[in-house]
Design a protein around this motif. Sequence first.
Motif, PDB file in Angstrom:
ATOM      1  N   CYS A  14       0.838  -1.201   0.000  1.00  7.71           N
ATOM      2  CA  CYS A  14       0.000   0.000   0.000  1.00  7.71           C
ATOM      3  C   CYS A  14       0.874   1.253   0.000  1.00  7.71           C
ATOM      4  O   CYS A  14       2.092   1.160  -0.020  1.00  7.71           O
ATOM      5  CB  CYS A  14      -0.923  -0.012   1.218  1.00  7.71           C
ATOM      6  SG  CYS A  14      -0.061   0.099   2.800  1.00  7.71           S
ATOM      7  N   GLN A  15       0.237   2.400   0.025  1.00  4.32           N
ATOM      8  CA  GLN A  15       0.903   3.694   0.067  1.00  4.32           C
ATOM      9  C   GLN A  15       0.774   4.291   1.474  1.00  4.32           C
ATOM     10  O   GLN A  15      -0.139   3.925   2.222  1.00  4.32           O
ATOM     11  CB  GLN A  15       0.263   4.657  -0.946  1.00  4.32           C
ATOM     12  CG  GLN A  15       0.470   4.246  -2.385  1.00  4.32           C
ATOM     13  CD  GLN A  15       1.934   4.312  -2.789  1.00  4.32           C
ATOM     14  OE1 GLN A  15       2.621   5.293  -2.511  1.00  4.32           O
ATOM     15  NE2 GLN A  15       2.417   3.252  -3.423  1.00  4.32           N
ATOM     16  N   PRO A  16       1.675   5.221   1.849  1.00  6.47           N
ATOM     17  CA  PRO A  16       1.591   5.826   3.190  1.00  6.47           C
ATOM     18  C   PRO A  16       0.218   6.408   3.512  1.00  6.47           C
ATOM     19  O   PRO A  16      -0.252   6.298   4.647  1.00  6.47           O
ATOM     20  CB  PRO A  16       2.659   6.923   3.161  1.00  6.47           C
ATOM     21  CG  PRO A  16       3.662   6.426   2.180  1.00  6.47           C
ATOM     22  CD  PRO A  16       2.852   5.705   1.128  1.00  6.47           C
ATOM     23  N   GLY A  17      -0.443   6.990   2.530  1.00  9.15           N
ATOM     24  CA  GLY A  17      -1.769   7.556   2.751  1.00  9.15           C
ATOM     25  C   GLY A  17      -2.824   6.520   3.121  1.00  9.15           C
ATOM     26  O   GLY A  17      -3.873   6.859   3.637  1.00  9.15           O
ATOM     27  N   ASP A  18      -2.518   5.240   2.852  1.00  8.56           N
ATOM     28  CA  ASP A  18      -3.425   4.165   3.244  1.00  8.56           C
ATOM     29  C   ASP A  18      -3.273   3.817   4.731  1.00  8.56           C
ATOM     30  O   ASP A  18      -4.103   3.101   5.284  1.00  8.56           O
ATOM     31  CB  ASP A  18      -3.161   2.908   2.418  1.00  8.56           C
ATOM     32  CG  ASP A  18      -3.384   3.126   0.936  1.00  8.56           C
ATOM     33  OD1 ASP A  18      -4.284   3.913   0.575  1.00  8.56           O
ATOM     34  OD2 ASP A  18      -2.653   2.506   0.132  1.00  8.56           O
ATOM     35  N   LEU A  19      -2.197   4.320   5.352  1.00  7.77           N
ATOM     36  CA  LEU A  19      -1.895   3.976   6.732  1.00  7.77           C
ATOM     37  C   LEU A  19      -2.162   5.098   7.719  1.00  7.77           C
ATOM     38  O   LEU A  19      -2.376   4.845   8.902  1.00  7.77           O
ATOM     39  CB  LEU A  19      -0.406   3.583   6.870  1.00  7.77           C
ATOM     40  CG  LEU A  19       0.074   2.434   6.009  1.00  7.77           C
ATOM     41  CD1 LEU A  19       1.568   2.215   6.224  1.00  7.77           C
ATOM     42  CD2 LEU A  19      -0.705   1.175   6.278  1.00  7.77           C
ATOM     43  N   LEU A  20      -2.109   6.333   7.252  1.00  9.25           N
ATOM     44  CA  LEU A  20      -2.237   7.451   8.185  1.00  9.25           C
ATOM     45  C   LEU A  20      -3.027   8.581   7.576  1.00  9.25           C
ATOM     46  O   LEU A  20      -3.222   8.647   6.371  1.00  9.25           O
ATOM     47  CB  LEU A  20      -0.861   7.942   8.634  1.00  9.25           C
ATOM     48  CG  LEU A  20       0.132   8.365   7.548  1.00  9.25           C
ATOM     49  CD1 LEU A  20       0.043   9.841   7.264  1.00  9.25           C
ATOM     50  CD2 LEU A  20       1.525   7.991   7.966  1.00  9.25           C
ATOM     51  N   GLU A  21      -3.481   9.462   8.448  1.00  9.36           N
ATOM     52  CA  GLU A  21      -4.196  10.664   8.012  1.00  9.36           C
ATOM     53  C   GLU A  21      -3.811  11.807   8.936  1.00  9.36           C
ATOM     54  O   GLU A  21      -3.457  11.599  10.095  1.00  9.36           O
ATOM     55  CB  GLU A  21      -5.706  10.450   8.010  1.00  9.36           C
ATOM     56  CG  GLU A  21      -6.287  10.180   9.374  1.00  9.36           C
ATOM     57  CD  GLU A  21      -7.788   9.862   9.345  1.00  9.36           C
ATOM     58  OE1 GLU A  21      -8.420  10.051   8.297  1.00  9.36           O
ATOM     59  OE2 GLU A  21      -8.297   9.422  10.383  1.00  9.36           O
ATOM     60  N   HIS A  22      -3.860  12.990   8.402  1.00  7.96           N
ATOM     61  CA  HIS A  22      -3.569  14.195   9.178  1.00  7.96           C
ATOM     62  C   HIS A  22      -4.888  14.773   9.683  1.00  7.96           C
ATOM     63  O   HIS A  22      -5.827  14.971   8.911  1.00  7.96           O
ATOM     64  CB  HIS A  22      -2.845  15.231   8.328  1.00  7.96           C
ATOM     65  CG  HIS A  22      -2.558  16.488   9.083  1.00  7.96           C
ATOM     66  ND1 HIS A  22      -3.343  17.605   8.953  1.00  7.96           N
ATOM     67  CD2 HIS A  22      -1.617  16.781   9.993  1.00  7.96           C
ATOM     68  CE1 HIS A  22      -2.872  18.554   9.741  1.00  7.96           C
ATOM     69  NE2 HIS A  22      -1.830  18.066  10.392  1.00  7.96           N
ATOM     70  N   ILE A  23      -4.926  15.044  10.974  1.00  7.73           N
ATOM     71  CA  ILE A  23      -6.114  15.650  11.581  1.00  7.73           C
ATOM     72  C   ILE A  23      -5.698  17.005  12.120  1.00  7.73           C
ATOM     73  O   ILE A  23      -4.753  17.095  12.933  1.00  7.73           O
ATOM     74  CB  ILE A  23      -6.664  14.760  12.719  1.00  7.73           C
ATOM     75  CG1 ILE A  23      -7.067  13.396  12.157  1.00  7.73           C
ATOM     76  CG2 ILE A  23      -7.835  15.439  13.405  1.00  7.73           C
ATOM     77  CD1 ILE A  23      -7.453  12.393  13.204  1.00  7.73           C
ATOM     78  N   THR A  24      -6.353  18.053  11.660  1.00  5.81           N
ATOM     79  CA  THR A  24      -5.997  19.399  12.129  1.00  5.81           C
ATOM     80  C   THR A  24      -6.516  19.616  13.543  1.00  5.81           C
ATOM     81  O   THR A  24      -7.566  19.123  13.926  1.00  5.81           O
ATOM     82  CB  THR A  24      -6.582  20.474  11.206  1.00  5.81           C
ATOM     83  OG1 THR A  24      -7.979  20.236  11.025  1.00  5.81           O
ATOM     84  CG2 THR A  24      -5.905  20.470   9.858  1.00  5.81           C
ATOM     85  N   ASP A  25      -5.721  20.353  14.322  1.00  5.06           N
ATOM     86  CA  ASP A  25      -6.127  20.704  15.683  1.00  5.06           C
ATOM     87  C   ASP A  25      -7.300  21.662  15.608  1.00  5.06           C
ATOM     88  O   ASP A  25      -7.352  22.549  14.761  1.00  5.06           O
ATOM     89  CB  ASP A  25      -4.968  21.365  16.440  1.00  5.06           C
ATOM     90  CG  ASP A  25      -3.812  20.416  16.645  1.00  5.06           C
ATOM     91  OD1 ASP A  25      -4.043  19.193  16.705  1.00  5.06           O
ATOM     92  OD2 ASP A  25      -2.671  20.876  16.731  1.00  5.06           O
ATOM     93  N   GLN A  26      -8.207  21.496  16.530  1.00  2.00           N
ATOM     94  CA  GLN A  26      -9.413  22.325  16.486  1.00  2.00           C
ATOM     95  C   GLN A  26      -9.476  23.288  17.617  1.00  2.00           C
ATOM     96  O   GLN A  26      -8.957  23.248  18.605  1.00  2.00           O
ATOM     97  CB  GLN A  26     -10.639  21.436  16.479  1.00  2.00           C
ATOM     98  CG  GLN A  26     -10.545  20.505  15.306  1.00  2.00           C
ATOM     99  CD  GLN A  26     -11.832  19.764  15.041  1.00  2.00           C
ATOM    100  OE1 GLN A  26     -12.883  20.096  15.539  1.00  2.00           O
ATOM    101  NE2 GLN A  26     -11.730  18.767  14.199  1.00  2.00           N
TER     102      GLN A  26
END
Length: 67
Positions: A55-67
């Motif tokens: 798979c690709q790195p994007g399949d393993l992680l996601e960026h969540i912005t601080d709220q």
Amino acid sequence: MISYKPFQKLLIDREIKKQDLLKMTGISSATMAKLNTNEYVSLEVIDKLCTALGCQPGDLLEHITDQ
């Protein structure tokens, strides 16, 4: 913040046990624990996971912005 929820979902969808993945990749159980708690892991670890899972790195992680 980086979240590894997509990684967890990928393992569930493919019915891969974490212990089996440790054997496939050679990563430590401490590193697996970091993935479970969204802690920093090196790109080398991400590379090993991508190679083992095809798979690709994007399949393993996601960026969540601080709220």
